[in-house]
Design an enzyme around this catalytic site. Structure first.
Site, short mmCIF file in Angstrom:
data_model
loop_
_atom_site.label_atom_id
_atom_site.label_comp_id
_atom_site.label_asym_id
_atom_site.label_seq_id
_atom_site.Cartn_x
_atom_site.Cartn_y
_atom_site.Cartn_z
N CYS A 194 13.52 11.17 5.62
CA CYS A 194 13.67 10.71 7.01
C CYS A 194 15.06 11.05 7.51
O CYS A 194 15.25 11.37 8.67
CB CYS A 194 13.42 9.21 7.08
N SER A 217 5.93 7.45 9.64
CA SER A 217 6.22 8.23 10.84
C SER A 217 6.29 7.33 12.08
O SER A 217 5.76 6.21 12.09
CB SER A 217 5.15 9.29 11.04
N LYS A 270 0.86 -1.20 0.00
CA LYS A 270 0.00 0.00 0.00
C LYS A 270 0.88 1.23 0.00
O LYS A 270 1.53 1.54 0.99
CB LYS A 270 -0.89 0.04 1.25
N GLU A 315 10.72 1.41 9.62
CA GLU A 315 11.65 2.48 9.27
C GLU A 315 10.93 3.79 9.53
O GLU A 315 10.00 4.14 8.79
CB GLU A 315 12.05 2.38 7.78
N GLU A 359 10.32 16.34 14.53
CA GLU A 359 10.61 16.14 13.12
C GLU A 359 9.69 17.08 12.34
O GLU A 359 8.46 16.95 12.38
CB GLU A 359 10.33 14.68 12.70
P1 NAD Z 1 2.73 8.27 7.75
O1 NAD Z 1 3.17 7.47 8.92
O2 NAD Z 1 1.67 9.27 7.92
O3 NAD Z 1 2.22 7.30 6.57
C1 NAD Z 1 3.04 6.29 6.04
C2 NAD Z 1 2.17 5.23 5.41
O4 NAD Z 1 1.42 4.59 6.44
C3 NAD Z 1 1.15 5.76 4.42
O5 NAD Z 1 1.00 4.84 3.35
C4 NAD Z 1 -0.14 5.81 5.24
O6 NAD Z 1 -1.32 5.73 4.48
C5 NAD Z 1 0.04 4.59 6.12
N1 NAD Z 1 -0.72 4.59 7.38
C6 NAD Z 1 -1.08 5.66 8.13
N2 NAD Z 1 -1.77 5.24 9.22
C7 NAD Z 1 -1.82 3.88 9.16
C8 NAD Z 1 -2.40 2.87 10.00
N3 NAD Z 1 -3.04 3.18 11.13
N4 NAD Z 1 -2.28 1.59 9.63
C9 NAD Z 1 -1.62 1.25 8.49
N5 NAD Z 1 -1.07 2.16 7.65
C10 NAD Z 1 -1.16 3.46 8.00
O7 NAD Z 1 4.06 8.90 7.14
P2 NAD Z 1 4.19 9.89 5.88
O8 NAD Z 1 3.71 11.23 6.32
O9 NAD Z 1 3.61 9.25 4.68
O10 NAD Z 1 5.79 9.90 5.66
C11 NAD Z 1 6.64 10.72 6.38
C12 NAD Z 1 7.26 9.96 7.53
O11 NAD Z 1 7.95 8.80 7.03
C13 NAD Z 1 8.33 10.77 8.24
O12 NAD Z 1 8.19 10.60 9.63
C14 NAD Z 1 9.64 10.17 7.75
O13 NAD Z 1 10.73 10.36 8.60
C15 NAD Z 1 9.25 8.73 7.60
N6 NAD Z 1 10.18 8.02 6.70
C16 NAD Z 1 11.10 7.15 7.23
C17 NAD Z 1 12.03 6.52 6.40
C18 NAD Z 1 13.09 5.58 6.96
O14 NAD Z 1 13.72 4.85 6.17
N7 NAD Z 1 13.33 5.58 8.26
C19 NAD Z 1 12.00 6.76 5.02
C20 NAD Z 1 11.05 7.64 4.51
C21 NAD Z 1 10.13 8.26 5.37
#
Ligand code: NAD
Length: 490
Positions: free
Chosen positions: A294, A237, A183, A259, A393
């Protein structure tokens, strides 16, 4: 690559399941372009029933097609063909990405697409390079450890690097013989579905890689809690990661790789070397993808002797970026993903100033035609450790600046209560660099650089609230397999 017209690009709104686009009976969600905030397409949100169909078909496909049991070399060959098709489809993939994500077209063509294909090739190479183990057991017996795929892996990716994040999840999982239901973020859905289409064209059996579209609450939750999902691999996140971990614990105690977010320090010592080079590294480290990475190095911790000169260079660099639509070949600077993200950046900067921060550069949204949110590269000085911009962040191009006198103070400032993703150390003093590598609580430490390379052998993953487990490296491949212990008496 020249400019292109985003209105002329077509998108497939459905869920890519078992080798075809299927529209789900659930709601439709509108998708907006980050560059100008325009609604340009919609997705058919996969509800629990559609997710169930995708997972059930994936389980059947991996068994019936022999994907899980064929020779690893065959799987590797299919992944190599897939990587070649991705390179061949570079222009269309890049346009999908440039319309729908924050990445300018030139950047996607030159970096994101080749990076995606290269990551898949890395795991194609891994497919037949791993053996299990023969264990030293009693006489007249044979002890073995056999690697086998989990089954169907549920992967969930964020919006900031849709293509490469998908390759990091799918490459190791598929090479190890699993099926995947992925997804992508509902904000950037289309390029990932195109990857799955190309996988089928490359000869990866239909149903082995599926893409479901929708929000985290509806589609993501249905995926994580599905009983046939044997492992979850998530990037996003820290807050969402924790929610997913608890859902995975309640529904089958399934393993998770997480991650998550970061608030990474960049420590610059007086002996860091060429100051222009260092300034450029620091600048790229917090402005790449407008800080929506990230690994963004968003906390500059600088030794007093070099602080004023380095700050002056950074102020000058902050004047250079100009906003431009992501479909224009000359654009180099990314918009924020959407209005919500823009308002978050604005409110944290305002709160930081209210706590005493001084804005040395930027601090505002660029004026730009359309409703896109381009944020000026921003420097915040006079920030205490409890300042909101040091703690949270932000996911925008905002750098806090803190000054130290000695190594101990630098290490103390670098420490963060929540995050431990990356750290940058800039010094030409090798013993000092080694001391810092040992002292820093970070899953990755870069010395005299601050960016990833195509060395996929180097895994990535955070400590503390920045996650658990690794993407990339041999570690991600190993984590895509479960180990079965065998003891034979003879
Ligand atoms: P997010 O956590 O809001 O969403 C990430 C994904 O999770 C999306 O596909 C979202 O639809 C899904 N999601 C949200 N709630 C969910 C739930 N309850 N159950 C299942 N899936 C759910 O993050 P974002 O805003 O899309 O991305 C930014 C974040 O990602 C930042 O915190 C960034 O640091 C992190 N990130 C980390 C890495 C890494 O390798 N550590 C890499 C890229 C981004």
């Amino acid at each position: 690559m020249s400019d292109f017209d985003p209105e002329k690009i077509t998108f497939s709104s459905g869920n890519y399941i078992n080798g075809e686009y299927i529209s789900a009976p659930g709601d439709s969600l509108g998708v907006k372009r980050p560059s100008d905030g325009q609604l340009y397409a919609e997705i058919h949100q996969a509800d629990a029933q559609t997710v169930d169909a995708a997972v059930t078909l994936a389980e059947a496909a991996r068994i019936d097609s022999g994907w899980s049991t064929c020779s690893p070399r065959e799987r590797g060959a299919a992944l190599f063909r897939w990587a070649d098709l991705i390179d061949g489809d570079s222009e269309y993939l890049a346009k999908l990405e440039a319309v729908g994500s924050t990445r300018p077209i030139t950047d996607v063509i030159n970096h994101e697409v080749p990076f995606t294909a290269a990551a898949i090739r890395f795991y194609a190479e891994c497919a037949d390079k791993y053996s299990g183990d023969v264990l030293p057991t009693r006489k007249n017996s044979l002890g073995m450890l056999i690697n086998e795929p989990y089954g169907v892996i549920g992967a969930i990716t964020p919006w900031n690097f849709p293509l490469s994040m998908a390759s990091w999840k799918c490459g190791p999982a598929l090479a190890a013989g699993n099926a995947v239901v992925l997804k992508p973020s509902e904000l950037t859905p289309f390029s990932t579905a195109r990857l799955a289409e190309l996988a089928v064209r490359a000869g990866i059996p239909a149903g082995v890689l599926n893409v479901v579209q929708g929000s985290g609450q509806t589609t993501g939750n249905a995926l994580v809690t599905h009983p046939l999902i044997r492992k979850v691999s998530f990037t996003g996140s820290t807050v969402t990661g924790a929610a997913i971990m608890s859902q995975a614990a309640l529904h089958g105690t399934k393993p998770v790789t997480l991650e998550l977010g970061g608030k990474s320090p960049q420590l610059v010592f007086d002996d860091a070397g060429d100051i222009d080079e260092v300034a450029d590294r620091i600048f790229q480290g917090f402005t790449a993808n407008a800080g929506q990475a990230c690994v963004s190095g968003t906390r500059l911790i600088v030794q007093r002797g070099i602080a004023a000169a380095l700050t002056e260079k950074l102020i000058a660099l902050c004047q250079q970026p100009q906003p431009g639509m992501t479909w224009q070949a000359s654009s180099r600077y990314s918009p924020l993903i959407d209005q919500r993200q823009g308002e978050k950046v604005a409110s944290i900067v305002a709160a930081s100033v209210a706590q005493g921060a001084e804005i040395l550069a930027g601090g505002q949204r660029f004026e730009h035609p359309g409703d896109g949110w381009f944020w000026q590269p921003t420097l915040l000085a006079k920030v205490a450790c409890d300042n909101v911009a040091v703690q949270q962040e932000i996911f925008g191009p905002v750098l806090t600046i803190q000054v130290f006198d000695d190594e101990h103070e630098a290490i103390a400032l670098a420490r963060h209560d929540v995050f431990g993703l990356c750290a940058g150390v800039h010094t030409l003093n090798l013993p000092r660099a080694m001391r810092l590598i040992n002292a820093l609580d970070a899953g990755t430490v870069w010395v005299n650089r601050y960016r990833r390379t195509h060395d996929f052998i180097i895994p990535t993953g955070g400590f503390q609230g920045s996650g658990m487990g690794k993407d990339l490296g041999r570690q991600a491949f190993e984590a895509s397999m479960r180990q079965k212990s065998v003891l034979i008496d003879f």
